[in-house]
Design an enzyme around this catalytic site. Structure first.
Site, short mmCIF file in Angstrom:
data_model
loop_
_atom_site.label_atom_id
_atom_site.label_comp_id
_atom_site.label_asym_id
_atom_site.label_seq_id
_atom_site.Cartn_x
_atom_site.Cartn_y
_atom_site.Cartn_z
N ARG A 191 7.79 -8.39 0.17
CA ARG A 191 6.74 -9.40 -0.05
C ARG A 191 5.63 -8.78 -0.88
NH1 ARG A 191 1.90 -11.10 0.96
NH2 ARG A 191 1.42 -9.07 1.84
N LYS A 205 -1.67 1.73 -4.85
CA LYS A 205 -2.53 1.94 -3.68
C LYS A 205 -2.96 3.40 -3.58
CE LYS A 205 -2.57 -2.05 -1.26
NZ LYS A 205 -3.65 -2.68 -0.50
N ASP A 247 -1.81 -2.46 6.04
CA ASP A 247 -2.96 -2.93 5.26
C ASP A 247 -2.99 -4.44 5.14
OD1 ASP A 247 -5.30 -2.47 3.65
OD2 ASP A 247 -4.09 -3.03 1.93
N ASN A 277 -11.55 -7.55 -1.86
CA ASN A 277 -10.25 -6.89 -1.93
C ASN A 277 -10.14 -5.77 -0.91
OD1 ASN A 277 -8.05 -5.03 -3.14
ND2 ASN A 277 -7.93 -6.88 -4.38
#
Length: 622
Positions: A195, A213, A307, A508
Protein backbone atom coordinates in the site's frame (compact mmCIF):
# COMPACT_ATOMS: atom_id res chain seq x y z
CA UNK A 1 20.21 22.06 41.87
CA UNK A 2 23.20 24.14 43.15
CA UNK A 3 25.81 25.73 40.86
CA UNK A 4 28.51 23.30 41.98
CA UNK A 5 26.27 20.31 41.22
CA UNK A 6 25.36 21.76 37.82
CA UNK A 7 29.05 22.23 37.00
CA UNK A 8 29.83 18.66 38.07
CA UNK A 9 26.93 17.31 35.96
CA UNK A 10 27.95 19.43 32.97
CA UNK A 11 31.53 18.18 33.36
CA UNK A 12 30.24 14.60 33.59
CA UNK A 13 28.16 15.10 30.44
CA UNK A 14 31.20 16.53 28.64
CA UNK A 15 33.35 13.55 29.66
CA UNK A 16 30.66 11.13 28.46
CA UNK A 17 30.26 12.91 25.16
CA UNK A 18 34.07 13.02 24.77
CA UNK A 19 34.20 9.26 25.29
CA UNK A 20 31.53 8.95 22.60
CA UNK A 21 33.88 10.67 20.14
CA UNK A 22 36.36 7.87 20.66
CA UNK A 23 33.78 5.20 19.91
CA UNK A 24 34.34 3.06 16.85
CA UNK A 25 33.00 -0.19 15.48
CA UNK A 26 35.20 -3.21 16.16
CA UNK A 27 34.92 -4.58 12.63
CA UNK A 28 34.53 -1.42 10.56
CA UNK A 29 35.22 2.18 11.48
CA UNK A 30 32.30 4.47 10.72
CA UNK A 31 32.13 8.22 10.47
CA UNK A 32 30.55 9.25 13.77
CA UNK A 33 28.33 12.19 14.52
CA UNK A 34 30.17 13.00 17.70
CA UNK A 35 33.51 14.18 16.38
CA UNK A 36 36.03 14.30 13.60
CA UNK A 37 38.56 11.64 14.53
CA UNK A 38 40.19 10.04 11.47
CA UNK A 39 38.27 7.19 9.88
CA UNK A 40 40.17 4.00 9.08
CA UNK A 41 39.52 2.63 5.58
CA UNK A 42 40.74 -0.59 3.99
CA UNK A 43 40.78 0.49 0.37
CA UNK A 44 42.70 2.88 -1.84
CA UNK A 45 42.70 4.41 -5.32
CA UNK A 46 39.65 3.92 -7.51
CA UNK A 47 38.03 1.71 -4.87
CA UNK A 48 37.74 4.78 -2.61
CA UNK A 49 36.36 6.94 -5.42
CA UNK A 50 33.74 4.31 -6.20
CA UNK A 51 32.59 4.02 -2.56
CA UNK A 52 29.90 6.66 -1.82
CA UNK A 53 30.43 6.24 1.94
CA UNK A 54 34.00 7.55 1.73
CA UNK A 55 34.30 9.34 -1.62
CA UNK A 56 34.99 13.08 -1.35
CA UNK A 57 35.66 13.72 -5.03
CA UNK A 58 37.70 16.88 -5.56
CA UNK A 59 37.65 17.60 -1.80
CA UNK A 60 40.39 15.05 -1.06
CA UNK A 61 43.37 17.00 0.29
CA UNK A 62 46.78 16.50 -1.30
CA UNK A 63 47.91 14.67 1.84
CA UNK A 64 44.97 12.27 1.58
CA UNK A 65 45.60 11.81 -2.15
CA UNK A 66 49.13 10.69 -1.36
CA UNK A 67 48.00 8.47 1.51
CA UNK A 68 45.21 6.83 -0.48
CA UNK A 69 46.97 6.49 -3.87
CA UNK A 70 44.68 9.07 -5.47
CA UNK A 71 47.37 11.23 -7.12
CA UNK A 72 46.55 11.59 -10.80
CA UNK A 73 43.06 10.13 -10.40
CA UNK A 74 41.49 13.53 -9.69
CA UNK A 75 41.88 17.01 -11.18
CA UNK A 76 44.68 18.88 -9.36
CA UNK A 77 42.52 21.68 -7.88
CA UNK A 78 41.32 20.84 -4.35
CA UNK A 79 37.84 22.18 -3.59
CA UNK A 80 36.10 22.49 -0.23
CA UNK A 81 32.59 21.12 0.31
CA UNK A 82 30.95 24.52 -0.16
CA UNK A 83 32.60 24.94 -3.55
CA UNK A 84 31.49 21.43 -4.49
CA UNK A 85 27.90 22.22 -3.54
CA UNK A 86 27.96 25.48 -5.50
CA UNK A 87 29.22 23.61 -8.57
CA UNK A 88 26.62 20.86 -8.14
CA UNK A 89 23.75 23.30 -7.68
CA UNK A 90 24.79 25.20 -10.81
CA UNK A 91 24.84 21.96 -12.78
CA UNK A 92 21.56 20.85 -11.23
CA UNK A 93 19.70 23.94 -12.40
CA UNK A 94 21.18 23.53 -15.87
CA UNK A 95 20.56 19.79 -16.13
CA UNK A 96 17.03 19.61 -14.72
CA UNK A 97 15.40 20.07 -18.11
CA UNK A 98 18.01 18.06 -20.00
CA UNK A 99 17.51 15.06 -17.71
CA UNK A 100 13.86 14.75 -18.60
CA UNK A 101 12.80 11.75 -20.65
CA UNK A 102 10.69 13.76 -23.05
CA UNK A 103 7.92 16.28 -22.40
CA UNK A 104 5.81 13.87 -20.31
CA UNK A 105 8.56 13.41 -17.71
CA UNK A 106 7.84 15.69 -14.72
CA UNK A 107 10.62 18.06 -13.71
CA UNK A 108 10.50 16.67 -10.17
CA UNK A 109 11.50 13.22 -11.44
CA UNK A 110 14.42 14.78 -13.32
CA UNK A 111 15.58 16.38 -10.06
CA UNK A 112 15.26 13.01 -8.31
CA UNK A 113 17.48 11.38 -10.96
CA UNK A 114 20.20 13.99 -10.56
CA UNK A 115 20.12 13.83 -6.77
CA UNK A 116 20.15 10.02 -6.88
CA UNK A 117 23.28 10.07 -9.03
CA UNK A 118 24.96 12.26 -6.42
CA UNK A 119 23.80 9.83 -3.71
CA UNK A 120 25.43 7.00 -5.67
CA UNK A 121 28.73 8.89 -5.86
CA UNK A 122 29.12 10.81 -2.62
CA UNK A 123 26.80 10.32 0.37
CA UNK A 124 28.26 13.11 2.50
CA UNK A 125 27.77 15.72 -0.18
CA UNK A 126 24.30 14.37 -1.01
CA UNK A 127 23.12 14.86 2.57
CA UNK A 128 24.79 18.26 2.81
CA UNK A 129 22.84 19.38 -0.28
CA UNK A 130 19.63 17.87 1.11
CA UNK A 131 19.96 19.47 4.55
CA UNK A 132 20.93 22.88 3.16
CA UNK A 133 17.99 22.84 0.74
CA UNK A 134 15.49 20.77 2.70
CA UNK A 135 12.40 22.81 1.73
CA UNK A 136 13.14 22.39 -1.97
CA UNK A 137 14.31 18.78 -1.95
CA UNK A 138 12.21 17.08 0.75
CA UNK A 139 9.31 16.89 -1.77
CA UNK A 140 11.75 15.28 -4.23
CA UNK A 141 13.26 12.54 -2.05
CA UNK A 142 9.97 12.04 -0.18
CA UNK A 143 6.32 12.70 -0.94
CA UNK A 144 5.02 13.54 -3.50
CA UNK A 145 7.85 12.64 -5.93
CA UNK A 146 8.74 9.37 -4.20
CA UNK A 147 5.33 8.04 -5.27
CA UNK A 148 6.23 8.63 -8.89
CA UNK A 149 9.62 7.02 -8.30
CA UNK A 150 7.98 3.90 -6.86
CA UNK A 151 5.60 3.65 -9.81
CA UNK A 152 8.57 3.67 -12.21
CA UNK A 153 11.18 1.90 -10.08
CA UNK A 154 12.04 -0.94 -12.44
CA UNK A 155 12.94 1.59 -15.14
CA UNK A 156 14.82 3.86 -12.73
CA UNK A 157 16.80 1.11 -10.98
CA UNK A 158 20.54 1.59 -11.47
CA UNK A 159 22.30 0.64 -8.24
CA UNK A 160 20.93 -1.51 -5.40
CA UNK A 161 20.21 0.35 -2.19
CA UNK A 162 19.11 -1.54 0.90
CA UNK A 163 18.22 -5.22 1.24
CA UNK A 164 15.56 -7.43 -0.34
CA UNK A 165 14.05 -10.39 1.50
CA UNK A 166 11.59 -12.49 -0.45
CA UNK A 167 9.23 -15.39 0.06
CA UNK A 168 11.84 -17.53 -1.67
CA UNK A 169 14.36 -16.70 1.06
CA UNK A 170 12.48 -18.52 3.80
CA UNK A 171 14.95 -20.37 6.00
CA UNK A 172 17.87 -18.22 4.78
CA UNK A 173 17.20 -14.79 6.33
CA UNK A 174 19.31 -15.35 9.44
CA UNK A 175 22.40 -15.78 7.27
CA UNK A 176 21.34 -13.13 4.73
CA UNK A 177 21.45 -10.26 7.24
CA UNK A 178 25.21 -10.78 7.52
CA UNK A 179 25.55 -9.82 3.85
CA UNK A 180 24.97 -6.21 4.86
CA UNK A 181 28.41 -4.62 5.40
CA UNK A 182 27.61 -2.43 8.42
CA UNK A 183 28.34 -3.95 11.81
CA UNK A 184 25.97 -1.45 13.40
CA UNK A 185 22.50 -0.49 12.16
CA UNK A 186 20.41 1.96 14.16
CA UNK A 187 17.36 2.35 11.94
CA UNK A 188 15.50 0.12 9.48
CA UNK A 189 12.49 1.18 7.42
CA UNK A 190 10.71 -1.89 6.04
CA UNK A 191 7.81 -2.23 3.61
CA UNK A 192 6.09 -5.06 1.78
CA UNK A 193 4.98 -2.70 -0.99
CA UNK A 194 1.32 -3.54 -0.51
CA UNK A 195 0.00 0.00 0.00
CA UNK A 196 2.50 2.59 -1.17
CA UNK A 197 1.14 6.02 -0.26
CA UNK A 198 -2.28 6.08 -1.89
CA UNK A 199 -1.06 4.27 -5.00
CA UNK A 200 -1.91 0.71 -4.00
CA UNK A 201 0.11 -2.47 -4.44
CA UNK A 202 3.46 -1.62 -6.09
CA UNK A 203 5.26 -4.78 -5.04
CA UNK A 204 9.05 -4.60 -4.95
CA UNK A 205 8.91 -1.04 -6.30
CA UNK A 206 7.96 -0.03 -2.75
CA UNK A 207 11.65 -0.02 -1.74
CA UNK A 208 11.64 3.61 -2.91
CA UNK A 209 9.51 4.70 0.06
CA UNK A 210 11.91 3.04 2.53
CA UNK A 211 14.87 4.81 0.91
CA UNK A 212 13.05 8.15 0.98
CA UNK A 213 12.05 7.82 4.64
CA UNK A 214 15.62 7.03 5.67
CA UNK A 215 16.89 10.06 3.74
CA UNK A 216 14.74 12.11 6.10
CA UNK A 217 16.00 10.22 9.14
CA UNK A 218 19.48 11.33 8.12
CA UNK A 219 18.58 14.89 7.10
CA UNK A 220 16.13 15.66 9.93
CA UNK A 221 17.27 13.44 12.82
CA UNK A 222 20.97 13.18 12.08
CA UNK A 223 20.98 9.38 12.03
CA UNK A 224 24.34 8.33 10.60
CA UNK A 225 23.69 7.24 6.97
CA UNK A 226 26.10 4.35 7.40
CA UNK A 227 23.79 2.97 10.09
CA UNK A 228 20.48 2.97 8.22
CA UNK A 229 18.99 0.15 6.19
CA UNK A 230 16.03 0.27 3.78
CA UNK A 231 14.33 -3.12 3.46
CA UNK A 232 11.85 -4.59 1.00
CA UNK A 233 10.03 -7.80 1.95
CA UNK A 234 8.78 -9.25 -1.32
CA UNK A 235 5.94 -11.68 -0.72
CA UNK A 236 4.58 -11.25 -4.25
CA UNK A 237 2.09 -8.75 -5.65
CA UNK A 238 -1.59 -8.72 -6.54
CA UNK A 239 -1.02 -5.98 -9.09
CA UNK A 240 -1.91 -7.71 -12.36
CA UNK A 241 0.00 -5.16 -14.43
CA UNK A 242 3.22 -5.98 -12.58
CA UNK A 243 2.57 -9.71 -12.75
CA UNK A 244 2.51 -9.44 -16.55
CA UNK A 245 5.38 -6.95 -16.90
CA UNK A 246 8.57 -8.69 -18.17
CA UNK A 247 10.66 -5.79 -16.78
CA UNK A 248 9.29 -6.13 -13.23
CA UNK A 249 12.11 -6.78 -10.74
CA UNK A 250 10.13 -8.59 -8.04
CA UNK A 251 8.53 -12.01 -7.57
CA UNK A 252 5.84 -12.50 -10.20
CA UNK A 253 3.40 -14.40 -8.03
CA UNK A 254 0.35 -13.45 -5.98
CA UNK A 255 0.92 -12.31 -2.44
CA UNK A 256 1.29 -14.78 0.39
CA UNK A 257 -1.57 -14.75 2.85
CA UNK A 258 -2.42 -15.89 6.37
CA UNK A 259 0.23 -17.90 8.26
CA UNK A 260 2.57 -18.09 5.26
CA UNK A 261 2.77 -14.30 5.23
CA UNK A 262 3.27 -13.97 8.98
CA UNK A 263 5.99 -16.64 8.95
CA UNK A 264 8.04 -14.54 6.49
CA UNK A 265 7.72 -11.36 8.59
CA UNK A 266 8.51 -13.30 11.78
CA UNK A 267 11.66 -14.73 10.25
CA UNK A 268 12.78 -11.29 9.08
CA UNK A 269 12.23 -9.72 12.51
CA UNK A 270 14.09 -12.52 14.28
CA UNK A 271 16.99 -12.23 11.84
CA UNK A 272 17.53 -8.47 12.08
CA UNK A 273 17.18 -8.41 15.86
CA UNK A 274 19.60 -11.30 16.21
CA UNK A 275 22.31 -9.40 14.37
CA UNK A 276 21.37 -5.88 15.58
CA UNK A 277 19.60 -6.29 18.96
CA UNK A 278 19.13 -2.53 19.46
CA UNK A 279 17.92 -1.58 15.99
CA UNK A 280 14.65 0.34 15.59
CA UNK A 281 12.33 -0.92 12.85
CA UNK A 282 9.74 1.38 11.29
CA UNK A 283 6.99 -0.42 9.38
CA UNK A 284 5.89 1.54 6.33
CA UNK A 285 3.00 1.24 3.87
CA UNK A 286 1.67 -2.18 4.82
CA UNK A 287 -1.96 -2.69 3.81
CA UNK A 288 -4.46 -2.09 6.60
CA UNK A 289 -5.28 -5.72 7.31
CA UNK A 290 -1.64 -6.38 8.21
CA UNK A 291 -0.62 -2.98 9.60
CA UNK A 292 -2.57 -3.36 12.85
CA UNK A 293 -1.94 -7.09 13.27
CA UNK A 294 1.82 -6.77 12.89
CA UNK A 295 1.94 -3.71 15.14
CA UNK A 296 0.15 -5.59 17.92
CA UNK A 297 2.27 -8.68 17.29
CA UNK A 298 5.65 -6.98 17.67
CA UNK A 299 5.30 -3.70 19.56
CA UNK A 300 5.73 -5.18 23.05
CA UNK A 301 8.69 -7.33 22.03
CA UNK A 302 10.76 -5.21 19.65
CA UNK A 303 11.75 -1.57 19.23
CA UNK A 304 9.34 -0.88 16.40
CA UNK A 305 6.44 1.30 15.34
CA UNK A 306 4.18 1.73 12.33
CA UNK A 307 4.41 5.20 10.85
CA UNK A 308 1.13 4.96 8.91
CA UNK A 309 -0.82 4.06 12.04
CA UNK A 310 1.08 5.88 14.78
CA UNK A 311 3.04 8.60 12.96
CA UNK A 312 0.08 9.81 10.90
CA UNK A 313 -2.04 9.81 14.04
CA UNK A 314 0.50 11.87 15.95
CA UNK A 315 0.80 14.51 13.23
CA UNK A 316 -2.97 14.71 12.87
CA UNK A 317 -3.43 15.10 16.64
CA UNK A 318 -0.86 17.91 16.67
CA UNK A 319 -2.78 19.63 13.86
CA UNK A 320 -6.15 19.13 15.56
CA UNK A 321 -4.81 20.62 18.78
CA UNK A 322 -3.41 23.48 16.69
CA UNK A 323 -6.84 24.01 15.15
CA UNK A 324 -8.28 24.38 18.67
CA UNK A 325 -5.60 26.96 19.50
CA UNK A 326 -6.29 28.79 16.21
CA UNK A 327 -9.83 29.43 17.45
CA UNK A 328 -8.37 31.21 20.45
CA UNK A 329 -9.35 28.32 22.72
CA UNK A 330 -7.14 26.28 25.09
CA UNK A 331 -6.10 22.79 23.96
CA UNK A 332 -8.14 21.34 26.82
CA UNK A 333 -11.23 22.18 24.70
CA UNK A 334 -10.22 19.50 22.19
CA UNK A 335 -12.82 16.96 23.54
CA UNK A 336 -15.60 19.35 22.49
CA UNK A 337 -14.70 19.23 18.80
CA UNK A 338 -16.94 17.38 16.32
CA UNK A 339 -14.83 15.57 13.74
CA UNK A 340 -15.90 13.87 10.51
CA UNK A 341 -13.26 11.46 9.23
CA UNK A 342 -13.25 10.36 5.59
CA UNK A 343 -11.31 7.10 5.35
CA UNK A 344 -11.21 4.01 7.55
CA UNK A 345 -7.91 2.46 6.48
CA UNK A 346 -4.86 2.03 8.71
CA UNK A 347 -4.13 5.77 8.77
CA UNK A 348 -7.74 6.77 9.44
CA UNK A 349 -8.25 4.25 12.24
CA UNK A 350 -4.85 5.16 13.69
CA UNK A 351 -5.89 8.81 13.91
CA UNK A 352 -9.27 7.92 15.41
CA UNK A 353 -7.71 5.79 18.15
CA UNK A 354 -5.10 8.40 18.99
CA UNK A 355 -7.62 11.26 19.02
CA UNK A 356 -9.98 9.28 21.24
CA UNK A 357 -7.16 8.54 23.70
CA UNK A 358 -6.11 12.19 23.75
CA UNK A 359 -9.66 13.38 24.39
CA UNK A 360 -10.23 10.72 27.07
CA UNK A 361 -7.00 11.65 28.84
CA UNK A 362 -8.11 15.30 28.94
CA UNK A 363 -11.45 14.18 30.39
CA UNK A 364 -9.91 12.06 33.14
CA UNK A 365 -9.21 8.67 31.49
CA UNK A 366 -12.37 7.08 32.90
CA UNK A 367 -14.74 4.74 31.07
CA UNK A 368 -17.20 7.60 30.78
CA UNK A 369 -14.43 9.77 29.34
CA UNK A 370 -13.74 7.19 26.61
CA UNK A 371 -17.44 6.95 25.76
CA UNK A 372 -17.71 10.72 25.61
CA UNK A 373 -14.63 10.99 23.40
CA UNK A 374 -15.86 8.27 21.07
CA UNK A 375 -19.08 10.19 20.44
CA UNK A 376 -17.15 13.07 18.84
CA UNK A 377 -16.33 11.13 15.64
CA UNK A 378 -18.31 10.27 12.51
CA UNK A 379 -16.47 7.90 10.14
CA UNK A 380 -17.25 7.69 6.44
CA UNK A 381 -15.64 5.09 4.18
CA UNK A 382 -16.26 4.03 0.57
CA UNK A 383 -19.67 2.63 1.60
CA UNK A 384 -20.70 5.79 3.45
CA UNK A 385 -21.30 6.49 7.14
CA UNK A 386 -20.33 3.58 9.38
CA UNK A 387 -23.07 2.64 11.85
CA UNK A 388 -23.85 -0.40 13.97
CA UNK A 389 -25.98 -1.72 11.08
CA UNK A 390 -22.93 -2.15 8.85
CA UNK A 391 -22.46 -5.78 7.83
CA UNK A 392 -19.00 -7.37 8.01
CA UNK A 393 -17.62 -4.28 9.71
CA UNK A 394 -13.85 -4.08 10.14
CA UNK A 395 -13.09 -4.91 13.79
CA UNK A 396 -10.77 -1.89 13.98
CA UNK A 397 -13.60 0.44 12.89
CA UNK A 398 -16.24 -1.19 15.11
CA UNK A 399 -15.73 1.11 18.14
CA UNK A 400 -16.53 4.14 15.98
CA UNK A 401 -19.75 2.82 14.43
CA UNK A 402 -22.56 5.24 15.27
CA UNK A 403 -25.74 4.10 17.04
CA UNK A 404 -28.75 3.90 14.71
CA UNK A 405 -31.22 5.79 16.93
CA UNK A 406 -28.78 8.59 17.49
CA UNK A 407 -28.23 8.93 13.75
CA UNK A 408 -31.93 8.98 13.05
CA UNK A 409 -32.23 12.05 15.29
CA UNK A 410 -29.62 13.74 13.08
CA UNK A 411 -31.40 12.65 9.93
CA UNK A 412 -28.64 10.20 9.02
CA UNK A 413 -28.52 6.47 8.38
CA UNK A 414 -26.10 3.66 7.56
CA UNK A 415 -24.25 4.45 4.35
CA UNK A 416 -25.09 8.17 4.35
CA UNK A 417 -22.88 10.08 1.90
CA UNK A 418 -20.09 12.38 3.02
CA UNK A 419 -22.04 15.51 2.07
CA UNK A 420 -25.09 14.25 4.00
CA UNK A 421 -22.95 13.62 7.08
CA UNK A 422 -21.33 17.06 6.90
CA UNK A 423 -24.72 18.73 6.56
CA UNK A 424 -26.17 16.74 9.46
CA UNK A 425 -23.22 16.97 11.87
CA UNK A 426 -21.97 20.52 11.08
CA UNK A 427 -18.46 19.47 12.19
CA UNK A 428 -15.61 21.59 13.48
CA UNK A 429 -13.15 19.51 11.44
CA UNK A 430 -13.37 17.57 8.19
CA UNK A 431 -10.42 15.16 8.11
CA UNK A 432 -9.49 13.28 4.95
CA UNK A 433 -7.40 10.09 4.97
CA UNK A 434 -9.20 8.39 2.10
CA UNK A 435 -6.55 8.45 -0.66
CA UNK A 436 -9.36 9.61 -2.98
CA UNK A 437 -8.33 12.75 -4.84
CA UNK A 438 -11.02 15.44 -4.96
CA UNK A 439 -13.29 13.68 -2.44
CA UNK A 440 -13.98 17.03 -0.77
CA UNK A 441 -16.03 18.28 -3.70
CA UNK A 442 -17.59 21.72 -4.08
CA UNK A 443 -20.80 20.30 -2.60
CA UNK A 444 -18.98 18.92 0.46
CA UNK A 445 -17.08 22.16 1.03
CA UNK A 446 -20.28 24.18 0.62
CA UNK A 447 -21.82 21.98 3.33
CA UNK A 448 -18.92 22.88 5.64
CA UNK A 449 -20.20 26.46 5.61
CA UNK A 450 -22.80 25.21 8.07
CA UNK A 451 -20.10 24.28 10.60
CA UNK A 452 -20.85 25.42 14.14
CA UNK A 453 -17.17 26.31 14.56
CA UNK A 454 -16.01 29.91 14.49
CA UNK A 455 -13.04 28.72 12.41
CA UNK A 456 -13.65 25.36 10.69
CA UNK A 457 -10.72 23.21 9.65
CA UNK A 458 -10.12 21.13 6.52
CA UNK A 459 -7.43 18.43 6.70
CA UNK A 460 -6.79 16.92 3.24
CA UNK A 461 -4.08 14.54 4.44
CA UNK A 462 -3.83 11.89 1.71
CA UNK A 463 -0.62 11.51 -0.29
CA UNK A 464 0.69 11.97 -2.91
CA UNK A 465 -0.61 15.31 -4.23
CA UNK A 466 -3.04 13.81 -6.72
CA UNK A 467 -4.76 11.92 -3.87
CA UNK A 468 -5.37 15.02 -1.74
CA UNK A 469 -9.09 15.29 -0.93
CA UNK A 470 -9.02 18.92 -2.08
CA UNK A 471 -6.58 21.75 -2.73
CA UNK A 472 -6.20 24.85 -0.56
CA UNK A 473 -7.54 26.91 -3.46
CA UNK A 474 -10.71 24.77 -3.47
CA UNK A 475 -11.21 25.17 0.28
CA UNK A 476 -10.39 28.86 0.70
CA UNK A 477 -12.39 29.89 -2.40
CA UNK A 478 -15.56 28.38 -0.88
CA UNK A 479 -15.06 28.81 2.88
CA UNK A 480 -13.18 32.11 2.79
CA UNK A 481 -10.20 33.30 4.80
CA UNK A 482 -11.48 32.34 8.24
CA UNK A 483 -10.62 28.67 8.14
CA UNK A 484 -7.68 26.33 8.80
CA UNK A 485 -6.24 24.19 6.01
CA UNK A 486 -3.73 21.35 6.22
CA UNK A 487 -2.59 18.73 3.72
CA UNK A 488 -0.25 15.76 3.60
CA UNK A 489 1.64 16.92 0.51
CA UNK A 490 3.00 20.43 -0.06
CA UNK A 491 0.85 23.15 -1.64
CA UNK A 492 1.50 26.87 -2.01
CA UNK A 493 -0.26 29.39 0.20
CA UNK A 494 -3.31 31.14 -1.22
CA UNK A 495 -2.99 34.88 -1.76
CA UNK A 496 -6.16 36.90 -1.15
CA UNK A 497 -4.71 40.31 -1.91
CA UNK A 498 -4.16 43.27 0.45
CA UNK A 499 -1.50 41.21 2.22
CA UNK A 500 -3.97 38.53 3.34
CA UNK A 501 -2.76 34.93 3.04
CA UNK A 502 -4.50 31.59 3.37
CA UNK A 503 -1.85 29.38 4.93
CA UNK A 504 -1.46 25.85 3.61
CA UNK A 505 -0.04 23.76 6.44
CA UNK A 506 1.77 20.60 5.43
CA UNK A 507 0.81 18.08 8.10
CA UNK A 508 3.29 15.44 7.04
CA UNK A 509 4.67 12.57 9.09
CA UNK A 510 8.19 13.90 8.52
CA UNK A 511 7.61 16.21 11.49
CA UNK A 512 7.30 13.25 13.85
CA UNK A 513 8.90 9.98 12.78
CA UNK A 514 12.52 11.25 12.74
CA UNK A 515 12.17 12.56 16.30
CA UNK A 516 10.41 9.41 17.50
CA UNK A 517 13.20 7.28 16.04
CA UNK A 518 16.01 9.47 17.37
CA UNK A 519 14.47 9.78 20.82
CA UNK A 520 13.94 6.02 21.06
CA UNK A 521 17.52 5.39 19.94
CA UNK A 522 19.10 7.81 22.42
CA UNK A 523 16.90 6.74 25.33
CA UNK A 524 17.67 3.06 24.85
CA UNK A 525 13.98 2.32 25.51
CA UNK A 526 13.21 -1.32 24.59
CA UNK A 527 9.81 -0.39 23.14
CA UNK A 528 8.07 2.64 21.63
CA UNK A 529 5.29 3.32 24.13
CA UNK A 530 2.01 5.16 23.62
CA UNK A 531 3.27 7.76 26.08
CA UNK A 532 6.40 8.40 23.99
CA UNK A 533 4.26 8.85 20.87
CA UNK A 534 1.89 11.17 22.75
CA UNK A 535 4.83 13.24 24.01
CA UNK A 536 6.06 13.63 20.43
CA UNK A 537 2.64 14.77 19.24
CA UNK A 538 2.16 17.26 22.06
CA UNK A 539 5.65 18.67 21.52
CA UNK A 540 4.82 19.32 17.85
CA UNK A 541 1.44 20.85 18.80
CA UNK A 542 3.12 23.29 21.18
CA UNK A 543 5.96 24.21 18.83
CA UNK A 544 4.16 27.07 17.07
CA UNK A 545 3.85 30.42 18.84
CA UNK A 546 0.44 31.83 19.79
CA UNK A 547 0.82 34.56 17.17
CA UNK A 548 1.56 32.04 14.41
CA UNK A 549 -1.36 29.81 15.37
CA UNK A 550 -3.83 32.69 15.38
CA UNK A 551 -2.68 33.47 11.84
CA UNK A 552 -3.71 29.94 10.85
CA UNK A 553 -0.19 28.45 10.91
CA UNK A 554 -0.49 25.16 12.81
CA UNK A 555 2.54 23.31 11.42
CA UNK A 556 6.07 24.75 11.16
CA UNK A 557 7.96 25.26 7.89
CA UNK A 558 10.14 22.35 6.79
CA UNK A 559 13.18 24.63 7.03
CA UNK A 560 12.99 24.13 10.84
CA UNK A 561 12.90 20.34 10.61
CA UNK A 562 16.18 19.65 12.45
CA UNK A 563 15.23 21.91 15.36
CA UNK A 564 11.75 20.34 15.52
CA UNK A 565 13.24 16.85 15.46
CA UNK A 566 15.71 17.70 18.21
CA UNK A 567 12.92 18.95 20.47
CA UNK A 568 10.67 15.99 19.74
CA UNK A 569 13.53 13.55 20.42
CA UNK A 570 14.14 15.25 23.76
CA UNK A 571 10.42 15.02 24.60
CA UNK A 572 10.42 11.30 23.73
CA UNK A 573 13.47 10.68 25.94
CA UNK A 574 11.89 12.65 28.80
CA UNK A 575 8.73 10.56 28.59
CA UNK A 576 10.78 7.35 28.45
CA UNK A 577 12.52 8.48 31.65
CA UNK A 578 9.17 9.15 33.33
CA UNK A 579 7.93 5.68 32.31
CA UNK A 580 11.18 4.12 33.58
CA UNK A 581 11.93 2.74 30.12
CA UNK A 582 15.38 4.27 29.57
CA UNK A 583 18.35 1.94 29.34
CA UNK A 584 20.87 4.46 28.01
CA UNK A 585 22.82 4.76 24.81
CA UNK A 586 26.45 3.77 24.48
CA UNK A 587 28.43 5.58 27.22
CA UNK A 588 25.36 7.45 28.52
CA UNK A 589 23.73 4.98 30.91
CA UNK A 590 20.19 5.23 32.28
CA UNK A 591 21.32 6.77 35.57
CA UNK A 592 23.22 9.57 33.82
CA UNK A 593 20.29 10.21 31.47
CA UNK A 594 17.90 10.62 34.38
CA UNK A 595 20.14 13.33 35.87
CA UNK A 596 20.05 15.58 32.79
CA UNK A 597 18.05 18.78 33.02
CA UNK A 598 16.13 20.08 30.01
CA UNK A 599 19.02 22.12 28.63
CA UNK A 600 21.49 19.27 29.03
CA UNK A 601 19.03 16.85 27.44
CA UNK A 602 18.80 19.09 24.36
CA UNK A 603 22.60 19.25 24.25
CA UNK A 604 22.80 15.46 24.52
CA UNK A 605 20.43 15.07 21.57
CA UNK A 606 22.18 17.67 19.44
CA UNK A 607 25.60 16.15 20.07
CA UNK A 608 24.32 12.81 18.82
CA UNK A 609 22.98 14.15 15.52
CA UNK A 610 25.23 13.34 12.58
CA UNK A 611 26.35 16.22 10.39
CA UNK A 612 27.57 15.78 6.81
CA UNK A 613 31.23 16.71 7.22
CA UNK A 614 34.08 14.95 5.46
CA UNK A 615 36.21 12.93 7.92
CA UNK A 616 39.94 12.56 7.52
CA UNK A 617 40.59 9.15 5.94
CA UNK A 618 43.52 6.97 6.92
CA UNK A 619 44.38 3.79 5.03
CA UNK A 620 45.10 0.59 6.94
CA UNK A 621 45.93 -2.69 5.24
CA UNK A 622 43.67 -5.60 6.18
Amino acid sequence: MGIANKLRLSSSLSRILHRRILYSSAARSFTTSEGHRPTIVHKQGLDILHDPWFNKGTAFTMTERNRLDLRGLLPPNVMDSEQQIQRFMTDLKRLEEQARDGPSDPNALAKWRILNRLHDRNETMYYKVLINNIEEYAPIVYTPTVGLVCQNYSGLFRRPRGMYFSAEDRGEMMSMVYNWPAEQVDMIVVTDGSRILGLGDLGVHGIGIAVGKLDLYVAAAGINPQRVLPVMIDVGTNNEKLLKDPMYLGLQQHRLEDDDYVDVIDEFMEAVYTRWPHVIVQFEDFQSKWAFKLLQRYRCTYRMFNDDVQGTAGVAIAGLLGAVRAQGRPMIDFPKMKIVVAGAGSAGIGVLNAARKTMARMLGNTETAFDSAQSQFWVVDAQGLITERRENIDPEAQPFARKTKEMERQGLKEGATLVEVVRGVKPDVLLGLSAVGGLFSKEVLEAMKGSTSTRPAIFAMSNPTKNAECTPQDAFSILGENMIFASGSPFKNVEFGSGHVGHCNQGNNMYLFPGIGLGTLLSGAPIVSDGMLQAASECLAAYMSEEEVLQGIIYPPISRIRDITKRIAAAVIKEAIEEDLVEGYREMDARELQKLNEEELMEYVENNMWNPEYPTLVYKDD
